[in-house]
Design an enzyme around this catalytic site. Structure first.
Site, PDB file in Angstrom:
ATOM      1  N   GLY A 100      -9.019   5.614   8.340  1.00 19.03           N
ATOM      2  CA  GLY A 100      -8.534   6.858   7.746  1.00 19.03           C
ATOM      3  C   GLY A 100      -7.024   6.974   7.741  1.00 19.03           C
ATOM      4  O   GLY A 100      -6.316   5.989   7.910  1.00 19.03           O
ATOM      5  N   LEU A 118      -5.230   7.650   5.097  1.00 18.97           N
ATOM      6  CA  LEU A 118      -5.072   6.641   4.058  1.00 18.97           C
ATOM      7  C   LEU A 118      -3.694   6.671   3.409  1.00 18.97           C
ATOM      8  O   LEU A 118      -3.183   7.731   3.064  1.00 18.97           O
ATOM      9  CB  LEU A 118      -6.148   6.849   2.975  1.00 18.97           C
ATOM     10  CG  LEU A 118      -7.583   6.842   3.506  1.00 18.97           C
ATOM     11  CD1 LEU A 118      -8.564   7.140   2.378  1.00 18.97           C
ATOM     12  CD2 LEU A 118      -7.921   5.518   4.180  1.00 18.97           C
ATOM     13  N   HIS A 119      -3.118   5.490   3.250  1.00 23.15           N
ATOM     14  CA  HIS A 119      -1.831   5.355   2.558  1.00 23.15           C
ATOM     15  C   HIS A 119      -2.019   4.396   1.382  1.00 23.15           C
ATOM     16  O   HIS A 119      -3.129   3.901   1.124  1.00 23.15           O
ATOM     17  CB  HIS A 119      -0.734   4.890   3.527  1.00 23.15           C
ATOM     18  CG  HIS A 119      -1.095   3.665   4.324  1.00 23.15           C
ATOM     19  ND1 HIS A 119      -1.337   2.439   3.731  1.00 23.15           N
ATOM     20  CD2 HIS A 119      -1.284   3.490   5.648  1.00 23.15           C
ATOM     21  CE1 HIS A 119      -1.621   1.562   4.668  1.00 23.15           C
ATOM     22  NE2 HIS A 119      -1.618   2.174   5.841  1.00 23.15           N
ATOM     23  N   GLU A 120      -0.925   4.108   0.711  1.00 26.13           N
ATOM     24  CA  GLU A 120      -0.986   3.303  -0.502  1.00 26.13           C
ATOM     25  C   GLU A 120      -1.567   1.898  -0.235  1.00 26.13           C
ATOM     26  O   GLU A 120      -2.196   1.308  -1.110  1.00 26.13           O
ATOM     27  CB  GLU A 120       0.423   3.243  -1.114  1.00 26.13           C
ATOM     28  CG  GLU A 120       0.533   2.747  -2.532  1.00 26.13           C
ATOM     29  CD  GLU A 120      -0.497   3.329  -3.509  1.00 26.13           C
ATOM     30  OE1 GLU A 120      -0.907   4.500  -3.369  1.00 26.13           O
ATOM     31  OE2 GLU A 120      -0.893   2.580  -4.425  1.00 26.13           O
ATOM     32  N   HIS A 141      -4.040   1.201   1.868  1.00 31.25           N
ATOM     33  CA  HIS A 141      -5.500   1.370   1.782  1.00 31.25           C
ATOM     34  C   HIS A 141      -5.925   1.573   0.326  1.00 31.25           C
ATOM     35  O   HIS A 141      -6.925   1.027  -0.131  1.00 31.25           O
ATOM     36  CB  HIS A 141      -5.956   2.622   2.550  1.00 31.25           C
ATOM     37  CG  HIS A 141      -5.689   2.599   4.015  1.00 31.25           C
ATOM     38  ND1 HIS A 141      -4.803   3.455   4.609  1.00 31.25           N
ATOM     39  CD2 HIS A 141      -6.227   1.848   5.007  1.00 31.25           C
ATOM     40  CE1 HIS A 141      -4.794   3.248   5.914  1.00 31.25           C
ATOM     41  NE2 HIS A 141      -5.644   2.267   6.179  1.00 31.25           N
ATOM     42  N   GLN A 188     -11.610  -0.523  19.899  1.00 32.06           N
ATOM     43  CA  GLN A 188     -10.529  -1.470  19.628  1.00 32.06           C
ATOM     44  C   GLN A 188      -9.184  -0.986  20.182  1.00 32.06           C
ATOM     45  O   GLN A 188      -8.164  -1.623  19.976  1.00 32.06           O
ATOM     46  CB  GLN A 188     -10.426  -1.800  18.139  1.00 32.06           C
ATOM     47  CG  GLN A 188      -9.948  -0.677  17.239  1.00 32.06           C
ATOM     48  CD  GLN A 188     -10.088  -1.037  15.760  1.00 32.06           C
ATOM     49  OE1 GLN A 188     -11.178  -1.044  15.207  1.00 32.06           O
ATOM     50  NE2 GLN A 188      -8.975  -1.359  15.119  1.00 32.06           N
ATOM     51  N   GLN A 191      -6.559 -10.153  12.210  1.00 33.77           N
ATOM     52  CA  GLN A 191      -7.831  -9.457  11.976  1.00 33.77           C
ATOM     53  C   GLN A 191      -8.581 -10.113  10.812  1.00 33.77           C
ATOM     54  O   GLN A 191      -9.805 -10.276  10.858  1.00 33.77           O
ATOM     55  CB  GLN A 191      -7.565  -7.982  11.683  1.00 33.77           C
ATOM     56  CG  GLN A 191      -8.778  -7.205  11.225  1.00 33.77           C
ATOM     57  CD  GLN A 191      -8.530  -5.703  11.185  1.00 33.77           C
ATOM     58  OE1 GLN A 191      -8.532  -5.047  12.205  1.00 33.77           O
ATOM     59  NE2 GLN A 191      -8.331  -5.157   9.998  1.00 33.77           N
ATOM     60  N   VAL A 228       1.079  -4.252   1.413  1.00 30.68           N
ATOM     61  CA  VAL A 228       1.814  -3.318   0.546  1.00 30.68           C
ATOM     62  C   VAL A 228       3.004  -2.784   1.354  1.00 30.68           C
ATOM     63  O   VAL A 228       2.854  -2.414   2.519  1.00 30.68           O
ATOM     64  CB  VAL A 228       0.914  -2.153   0.083  1.00 30.68           C
ATOM     65  CG1 VAL A 228       1.694  -1.185  -0.797  1.00 30.68           C
ATOM     66  CG2 VAL A 228      -0.294  -2.699  -0.674  1.00 30.68           C
ATOM     67  N   SER A 257       1.805   1.373   7.095  1.00 31.46           N
ATOM     68  CA  SER A 257       0.898   1.448   8.239  1.00 31.46           C
ATOM     69  C   SER A 257       0.726   2.923   8.584  1.00 31.46           C
ATOM     70  O   SER A 257       1.684   3.708   8.477  1.00 31.46           O
ATOM     71  CB  SER A 257       1.525   0.713   9.437  1.00 31.46           C
ATOM     72  OG  SER A 257       0.935   1.165  10.644  1.00 31.46           O
TER      73      SER A 257
HETATM   74  O1  PAF Z   1      -7.835  -2.368   9.991  1.00 31.22           O
HETATM   75  C1  PAF Z   1      -8.428  -1.345  10.389  1.00 31.22           C
HETATM   76  O2  PAF Z   1      -8.163  -0.231   9.953  1.00 31.22           O
HETATM   77  C2  PAF Z   1      -9.503  -1.476  11.461  1.00 31.22           C
HETATM   78  O3  PAF Z   1      -9.180  -2.455  12.382  1.00 31.22           O
HETATM   79  C3  PAF Z   1     -10.909  -1.702  10.886  1.00 31.22           C
HETATM   80  C4  PAF Z   1     -10.999  -3.010  10.132  1.00 31.22           C
HETATM   81  C5  PAF Z   1     -11.273  -0.547   9.957  1.00 31.22           C
HETATM   82  C6  PAF Z   1     -11.934  -1.729  12.015  1.00 31.22           C
HETATM   83  O4  PAF Z   1     -11.921  -0.561  12.765  1.00 31.22           O
END
Ligand code: PAF
Length: 276
Positions: free
Chosen positions: A28, A30-32, A34, A58, A150, A173, A182
Site C-alpha cells: 500500500g 501507492l506511488h508512481e 507501484h 518481514q 526480493q 521508477v 519508495s
Molecule cells: O515489495 C513489497 O512491497 C513487499 O515486500 C511485498 C512483495 C508486497 C511482500 O510483502
C-alpha cells in the site's frame, strides 16, 4: 472494482474472473512506482488484481511496522482510476490466523545484503508472497527492480515451489532528480531528501567508472563510499558489487553485476541498485 478482505471471498472472485489474471503485490501507500506495475498488469491481463497488505513478518522488531505509512482510501481511489478489477486487502488475522506456524526457509540468495542486515526479512517476504501467489493464483505477478534481491528471492521461490506464475520484473521508477520512488521517502525531511540523492549519484558514478574501463570492484566501492559519506546525514549499511544471478561479491567485474546499496539517511533506511 471489488475490494476483498477474506481468502474465501477471493477464491470465489478468482473462479468468476476472466483469465489471464495479473497480480501486483504491494504494502500500500501507492506511488508512481507501484502504479507503473499496476498499469502494466492492467494492459497485459484480462483481470488486474492488487494486494494491499503490510506484512508484519518481514519487519524486524526494531523496524517500522507500526509506523509504516498507510492510506487505504487514497490507494483504492488510485486503483479504481487505473481500472483494477480486484483488490485483496486482508486484515493480519486473515493471513496469519491464530496457530499459524509455517514459514518459507529462503536459501543462500536471501542470506546476503538485505538478508544480512535485516534478519528474517526474506523469510517473511517469501512466506507472504507464497501465500499471495497461492491465494490469488495469478498468471503473472509484477515486482519492481528497486527491490532487486526480493526479485531474485521471489523468482527462486516461484521456481522451487512450482507456484506457476510468470514473475515479471519492471524497471525502477525514479523522481526527476533520480531518487528511486519508495513509500519510505515520505519519512525524509527536505534536507534529508537532498542527502538521499547520493544513493543514485553513487550508482551513476559506478556506472560511469565501469563504462570508462574500471573493473576493480573494490576501487568502485571505495569511490561510491567516498561520495556518500560527504553527507554527514548518511550512514552506509552496505555497498555491494555482486554477481547479478547469485549475489556473490565480485573482486573483478567480469560478468553481469548488481551494484546495490543500503544507506541510512537520518533514521530512514533506503536501498537502490543498478545492473551493469
Ligand atoms: O515489495 C513489497 O512491497 C513487499 O515486500 C511485498 C512483495 C508486497 C511482500 O510483502
Amino acid at each position: 472494482m471489488q475490494v476483498i478482505e477474506s481468502v474465501a471471498a477471493f477464491r470465489q472472485a478468482y473462479a468468476e474472473a476472466e483469465k489471464p489474471l495479473g497480480l501486483v503485490p504491494t504494502m500500500g501507500f501507492l506511488h508512481e512506482g507501484h502504479m507503473t506495475l499496476v498499469r502494466r498488469a492492467r494492459a497485459e491481463n484480462a483481470t488486474a488484481a492488487v494486494s494491499i497488505f503490510v506484512n508484519p513478518t518481514q519487519f524486524g522488531p526494531s523496524e517500522d511496522f507500526a509506523t509504516y505509512p498507510r492510506d487505504m482510501d487514497s490507494d483504492l481511489a488510485k486503483l479504481r482510476e487505473a481500472g483494477v478489477d480486484l483488490v485483496l486487502a486482508p486484515p493480519v488475522e486473515e493471513v496469519y490466523p491464530p496457530g499459524f506456524d509455517t514459514y518459507i526457509d529462503v536459501g543462500r540468495i536471501g542470506e546476503r545484503l538485505e538478508g544480512e542486515h535485516r534478519a528474517g526479512h526474506f523469510r517473511g517476504v517469501a512466506t507472504v508472497v507464497c501465500k499471495l501467489l497461492t491465494i490469488v493464483r495469478p498468471n503473472r505477478a509484477y515486482f519492481g527492480q528497486k527491490d532487486a534481491q526480493q526479485c531474485l528471492v521471489v523468482k527462486r521461490l516461484n521456481d522451487d515451489l512450482n507456484l506457476g506464475s510468470e514473475i515479471v520484473i519492471c524497471p525502477t521508477v525514479r523522481d526527476t532528480d533520480g531518487l528511486a520512488l519508495s513509500s519510505r521517502n515520505v519519512y525524509l525531511s527536505a534536507v534529508e531528501r537532498e542527502a538521499a540523492l547520493s544513493l543514485y549519484g553513487s550508482l551513476n558514478l559506478a556506472q560511469d567508472l565501469h563504462s570508462r574501463g574500471e573493473t576493480d570492484a573494490s576501487s568502485i566501492r571505495q569511490r561510491m563510499r567516498r561520495l556518500i559519506t560527504e553527507s554527514p546525514l548518511a550512514s552506509i549499511d552496505y555497498i555491494s558489487i555482486a554477481d547479478a544471478d547469485n549475489l556473490t561479491e565480485l573482486d573483478i567485474i567480469d560478468r553481469p553485476a548488481l551494484i546495490s546499496l543500503a544507506v541510512r539517511i537520518g533514521k530512514t533506511r533506503l536501498i537502490d541498485n543498478v545492473i551493469i
